[in-house]
Scaffold this motif. Structure first.
Motif, PDB file in Angstrom:
ATOM      1  N   PRO A  25      21.071  64.699  22.883  1.00 13.49           N
ATOM      2  CA  PRO A  25      21.573  63.968  21.699  1.00 13.49           C
ATOM      3  C   PRO A  25      21.342  62.454  21.767  1.00 13.49           C
ATOM      4  N   GLN A  26      21.468  61.865  22.978  1.00 14.76           N
ATOM      5  CA  GLN A  26      21.063  60.461  23.120  1.00 14.76           C
ATOM      6  C   GLN A  26      20.214  60.338  24.371  1.00 14.76           C
ATOM      7  N   PRO A  27      19.316  59.345  24.424  1.00 10.12           N
ATOM      8  CA  PRO A  27      18.477  59.197  25.619  1.00 10.12           C
ATOM      9  C   PRO A  27      19.345  59.060  26.872  1.00 10.12           C
ATOM     10  N   ILE A  28      18.947  59.742  27.945  1.00  9.41           N
ATOM     11  CA  ILE A  28      19.691  59.651  29.201  1.00  9.41           C
ATOM     12  C   ILE A  28      18.737  59.311  30.346  1.00  9.41           C
ATOM     13  N   THR A  29      19.305  58.764  31.409  1.00  6.30           N
ATOM     14  CA  THR A  29      18.502  58.404  32.585  1.00  6.30           C
ATOM     15  C   THR A  29      18.455  59.596  33.544  1.00  6.30           C
ATOM     16  N   ILE A  30      17.550  59.542  34.494  1.00  4.08           N
ATOM     17  CA  ILE A  30      17.435  60.596  35.500  1.00  4.08           C
ATOM     18  C   ILE A  30      18.737  60.700  36.299  1.00  4.08           C
ATOM     19  N   ALA A  31      19.397  59.543  36.554  1.00  2.00           N
ATOM     20  CA  ALA A  31      20.671  59.543  37.284  1.00  2.00           C
ATOM     21  C   ALA A  31      21.745  60.293  36.493  1.00  2.00           C
ATOM     22  N   GLN A  32      21.796  60.071  35.169  1.00  5.41           N
ATOM     23  CA  GLN A  32      22.766  60.776  34.320  1.00  5.41           C
ATOM     24  C   GLN A  32      22.461  62.278  34.290  1.00  5.41           C
ATOM     25  N   LEU A  33      21.169  62.603  34.210  1.00  2.79           N
ATOM     26  CA  LEU A  33      20.755  64.008  34.197  1.00  2.79           C
ATOM     27  C   LEU A  33      21.179  64.683  35.502  1.00  2.79           C
ATOM     28  N   ARG A  34      20.941  64.011  36.627  1.00  2.00           N
ATOM     29  CA  ARG A  34      21.334  64.546  37.932  1.00  2.00           C
ATOM     30  C   ARG A  34      22.837  64.781  38.005  1.00  2.00           C
ATOM     31  N   GLN A  35      23.614  63.828  37.477  1.00  2.00           N
ATOM     32  CA  GLN A  35      25.070  63.951  37.496  1.00  2.00           C
ATOM     33  C   GLN A  35      25.523  65.151  36.645  1.00  2.00           C
ATOM     34  N   LYS A  99      20.096  74.070  29.122  1.00  2.00           N
ATOM     35  CA  LYS A  99      18.709  73.604  29.284  1.00  2.00           C
ATOM     36  C   LYS A  99      18.601  72.451  30.269  1.00  2.00           C
ATOM     37  N   TYR A 100      19.624  71.563  30.309  1.00  5.23           N
ATOM     38  CA  TYR A 100      19.507  70.380  31.166  1.00  5.23           C
ATOM     39  C   TYR A 100      19.453  70.692  32.656  1.00  5.23           C
ATOM     40  N   VAL A 101      19.858  71.898  33.078  1.00  3.32           N
ATOM     41  CA  VAL A 101      19.700  72.221  34.506  1.00  3.32           C
ATOM     42  C   VAL A 101      18.328  72.826  34.779  1.00  3.32           C
ATOM     43  N   LEU A 102      17.615  73.192  33.714  1.00  2.00           N
ATOM     44  CA  LEU A 102      16.328  73.873  33.856  1.00  2.00           C
ATOM     45  C   LEU A 102      15.122  72.954  33.648  1.00  2.00           C
ATOM     46  N   SER A 103      15.302  71.926  32.834  1.00  4.11           N
ATOM     47  CA  SER A 103      14.208  70.976  32.614  1.00  4.11           C
ATOM     48  C   SER A 103      14.777  69.655  32.116  1.00  4.11           C
ATOM     49  N   ALA A 104      13.954  68.629  32.180  1.00  4.77           N
ATOM     50  CA  ALA A 104      14.372  67.307  31.709  1.00  4.77           C
ATOM     51  C   ALA A 104      14.120  67.197  30.200  1.00  4.77           C
TER      52      ALA A 104
END
Length: 112
Positions: A25-35, A99-104
């Motif tokens: 929904p909004q752009p996120i960083t790799i650190a946010q994705l990891r969290q 989806k966020y645990v499967l791909s960026a």
């Protein structure tokens, strides 16, 4: 009989494939994705199912497609959606993966 069940099981399991591109929904960083991923995997087993299946799904989600296929097959995971967003174990317990645990996402931004 066991052979017939194994064949039936094999037919029920789809070939694993990468999820289609998606946008957060909004752009996120790799650190946010990891969290987000860490939080999901820390809490997922509390929603039911078996820990060893959750562990196998995590390993599969972090592997390439060929290895992911081998992991889910050896764990006895029934892949309902080829992108692993919906799976079951042999006892019928349901495992839903976001989806966020499967791909960026396509709108991943660089950490500033």
């Amino acid at each position: 009989r066991a052979r017939k069940d194994a064949l039936k099981f094999k037919e029920a399991t789809k070939k694993v494939r990468k999820p289609k591109p998606w946008k957060h929904p909004q752009p996120i960083t790799i650190a946010q994705l990891r969290q987000m991923r860490d939080e999901f995997w820390d809490t997922a087993p509390h929603y039911g199912g078996r820990k060893e299946i959750w562990d196998a799904l995590r390993a599969a989600s972090e592997a390439d497609v060929a290895l992911a296929q081998a992991i889910v097959e050896s764990a006895g995971v029934i892949v309902s959606n080829a992108d692993l967003t919906l799976c079951y174990d042999e006892r019928g317990a349901k495992y839903e993966l976001p989806k966020y645990v499967l791909s960026a996402p396509t709108n991943l931004v660089q950490d500033s």
